[in-house]
Design an enzyme around this catalytic site. Structure first.
Site, short mmCIF file in Angstrom:
data_model
loop_
_atom_site.label_atom_id
_atom_site.label_comp_id
_atom_site.label_asym_id
_atom_site.label_seq_id
_atom_site.Cartn_x
_atom_site.Cartn_y
_atom_site.Cartn_z
CB SER A 117 36.76 -1.62 -67.76
OG SER A 117 37.82 -0.77 -67.33
NE ARG B 61 39.62 -4.44 -72.24
CZ ARG B 61 39.23 -3.26 -72.70
NH1 ARG B 61 38.14 -2.70 -72.23
NH2 ARG B 61 39.92 -2.65 -73.64
CB THR C 237 35.93 4.90 -69.56
OG1 THR C 237 36.13 3.51 -69.25
CG2 THR C 237 34.52 5.09 -70.12
CB CYS D 218 44.90 -18.67 -73.20
SG CYS D 218 43.13 -18.70 -73.55
CB CYS E 247 37.68 -17.70 -77.75
SG CYS E 247 38.41 -16.10 -78.13
CB CYS F 18 41.13 -11.54 -73.64
SG CYS F 18 42.40 -12.80 -73.90
CB CYS G 47 46.07 -15.92 -78.43
SG CYS G 47 44.55 -15.40 -79.26
#
Length: 601
Positions: A105, A350, A386, A544, A570, A573, A576
């Site tokens: 984050s 992400r 958060t 991506c 990968c 995240c 896709c």
């Protein structure tokens, strides 16, 4: 031995000594593996191995996901249990190789929920070392940086610039000390149900299966975890959560969730250019006026700097690359001046929820509840989630403890959780800003959105009788490639901007190579080739942030393309699964422990 260490050694039924027949399988499984289909071609011995009885753990509460919400729920339950001398067993499963490994984050942390959960967090050594000292908000053009009025929601007085994955590791230590069982490296792969349809718990996936679906010598059957209450804390667009939402139609009374993709780097700056405690946000260039997004730069301690870029996934141009927009952004004169002379240390990406108040689904079903970002509690104007995720976990933990200790019979239904969170400051906060994000859906785009947001946050404060809609799911927003002007991106210079695969190498990503692909095509390659590539130009190659998807020449059919999935790249995240215009890509969990190993993100 600590629970965190012990988790990797938990006894699971192993059949590694059984020899698997060498007869090969003729399976069309380059891009998809389904046990139910594959077993039809397996010999009886192999079928028996694959379907062996699973080891069962019985607990009071199982929590899927070791992020801020999941750990906060676990901590709250154990705090209450210890205070009232109750024996409540709480188990957290986390697909990352260790707690925090998949956490990424910005991040500026508002400590409101932390103050409630662990009031003495400073004495306990929480890694909140950098108070925000200065806020800046800028509108960027290609060469200018224009100061903007600072919305009250973005005031960071009293907040801290943190590495969220370091903070989550610390939360894991606090949970462990309270008696929470934490199993890192275990991926929740299946929801288990009782005969009455209520949630019974979850099962982790089998490990040691090769690409063809055949068990290797290292094969171990997954385990079942049965619980009185299952809390889903998977983060944005969780692979089990999406199934639960679909099965129980939890979105029937809410707007579709809308998402963004955030890409981030951590830099070590030249000490002369480091401004510890600076929180800088910007909107505008390099994005066009009709694409929602923005950027951040946060100066941590030890000359570290977190810099990132967020693009809303309802963008229209299929040639847009969030990763390349980020690389271009770093060359803006007002940003580049900080980075020159520094070096990049890590990279990650992400998806994040942007739907807010009107996109929160029903949170409870018999035997289970949704908490944190898997439910969508991010406050977009604050650029923070958060504190709201933690509070939702705390409220769910309190509700679960109350029901369990009251001796509730049958499937536990956390109606007390849904009631309490609707009356909490989490809902208050999200309701007040509910119209800010969708206000950018107007003919003037960025300009109209900024104007309405200023009016709403400074004067109206959400006290209006209307609630704007988001305008459909993100995967529906792309225009055909023939209707857009392709975006031309400059080549990376290798100093400020970087090639994508160079960046992926900084994520620490690793997957066991010989395992079934976890990125599955529901209907084979046809939707990708006939719709995504033919109409939209193959947007998977652009959206991506890890170079997983490619359209390459098909050697078997000269002149045609095939869709290639580089699953080892990968970084989990989930973009896709969200943005695929054919909704043909199904993101599922790989073997536990696979994926990124983030540092200081």
């Amino acid at each position: 031995m600590s629970r965190l260490a012990r988790a990797s050694r938990i006894a699971r039924p192993s059949i590694s000594l059984l020899r698997v027949p060498a007869k090969s399988l003729q399976l069309n499984s380059r891009f998809i593996f389904k046990r139910s289909l594959a077993t039809e071609t397996l010999d009886e011995e192999t079928k028996a191995i694959l379907n062996a009885e699973r080891f069962v753990e019985e607990v009071d509460v199982v929590i899927v996901g070791g992020g801020p919400s999941g750990l906060s729920a676990a901590i709250k339950i154990r705090q209450l249990a210890l205070a009232q001398d109750k024996d409540i067993r709480v188990l957290v499963v986390e697909k990352g190789g260790e707690i925090g490994a998949h956490i990424l984050s910005g991040a500026v942390l508002e400590p409101r929920a932390l103050n409630e959960l662990i009031p003495d967090w400073k004495e306990k050594g929480a890694p909140l070392n950098t108070p925000v000292k200065k806020d800046k908000m800028r509108l960027l053009t290609k060469s200018l940086s224009i100061p903007l009025p600072h919305p009250p929601q973005m005031s960071n007085h009293g907040n801290y610039i943190v590495s969220l994955n370091n903070f989550v590791r610390w939360l894991g230590e606090q949970a462990e000390e309270l008696g929470v069982d934490i199993y890192p490296g275990f991926a929740g792969a299946e929801i288990l149900y009782n005969e009455d349809g209520s949630v019974k718990g979850i099962a982790t996936n089998d490990v040691g299966i090769d690409k063809t679906g055949r068990p290797k010598d290292s094969f171990e059957r997954g385990m079942e975890i049965h619980a009185k209450m299952t809390l889903f804390a998977e983060g944005c667009h969780g692979s089990l959560t999406k199934k639960l939402i679909s099965k129980f139609d939890l979105r029937k009374d809410s707007e579709p969730q809308t998402y963004g993709i955030g890409v981030k780097e951590v830099w070590e700056l030249d000490p002369a250019k480091h401004e510890q405690g600076l929180a800088l946000h910007s909107v505008g260039w390099p994005l066009t006026y009709d694409t929602y997004g923005g950027a951040f730069m946060y100066h941590l301690e030890n000359n570290l700097c977190a810099i990132g870029f967020v693009v809303a996934l309802d963008y229209k141009n299929p040639t847009l690359s969030p990763y390349k927009e980020f690389q271009r952004y770093k060359h803006h004169p007002s940003i580049k001046k900080y980075l020159e002379g520094g070096k990049v240390l890590s990279y990650g990406a992400r998806a994040l929820n942007e739907g807010g108040y009107q996109s929160i689904p029903k949170l409870i079903v018999p035997g289970a509840a949704l908490i944190g970002c898997t439910a969508g509690f991010l406050n977009v104007p604050k650029i923070k989630g958060t504190h709201t995720a933690m509070k939702s976990g705390m409220l769910a933990g309190e509700a679960a403890f109350e029901k369990i200790t009251a001796g509730a019979e049958g499937p536990i239904y956390l109606d007390n959780y849904e009631k309490n969170i609707q009356e909490s400051w989490v809902y208050q906060e999200l309701k007040e800003v509910r119209n800010v994000r969708p206000s950018f859906h107007n003919p003037l785009g960025l300009w109209g959105g900024l104007a309405y947001s200023g009016l709403d946050t400074l004067i109206l404060k959400g006290r209006v009788p209307w609630t704007f809609k988001h305008g459909g799911a993100d995967y529906q927003s792309l225009k055909p490639i023939a209707e857009v002007t392709p975006i031309e991106y400059p080549k990376p210079d290798g100093v400020i901007s970087f090639d994508l695969l160079d960046s992926v190498s900084r994520t620490g990503t690793n997957h066991e190579e010989n395992q079934p692909i976890h990125l599955r095509l529901k209907n084979g390659q046809k939707p990708q080739l006939e719709r995504n590539y033919a109409i939209f130009g193959g947007p998977e190659q652009k959206f991506c942030p890890a170079g997983v998807y490619e359209y390459v020449d098909d050697e078997a059919s000269p002149g045609k393309k095939r869709f290639q999935i580089n699953a080892q790249n990968c970084i989990h995240c989930k973009t896709c699964d969200i943005k695929d215009p054919s909704q043909n890509i199904d993101w599922t969990v790989p073997e536990g422990g696979g994926g990124p190993a983030y540092v200081n993100t």
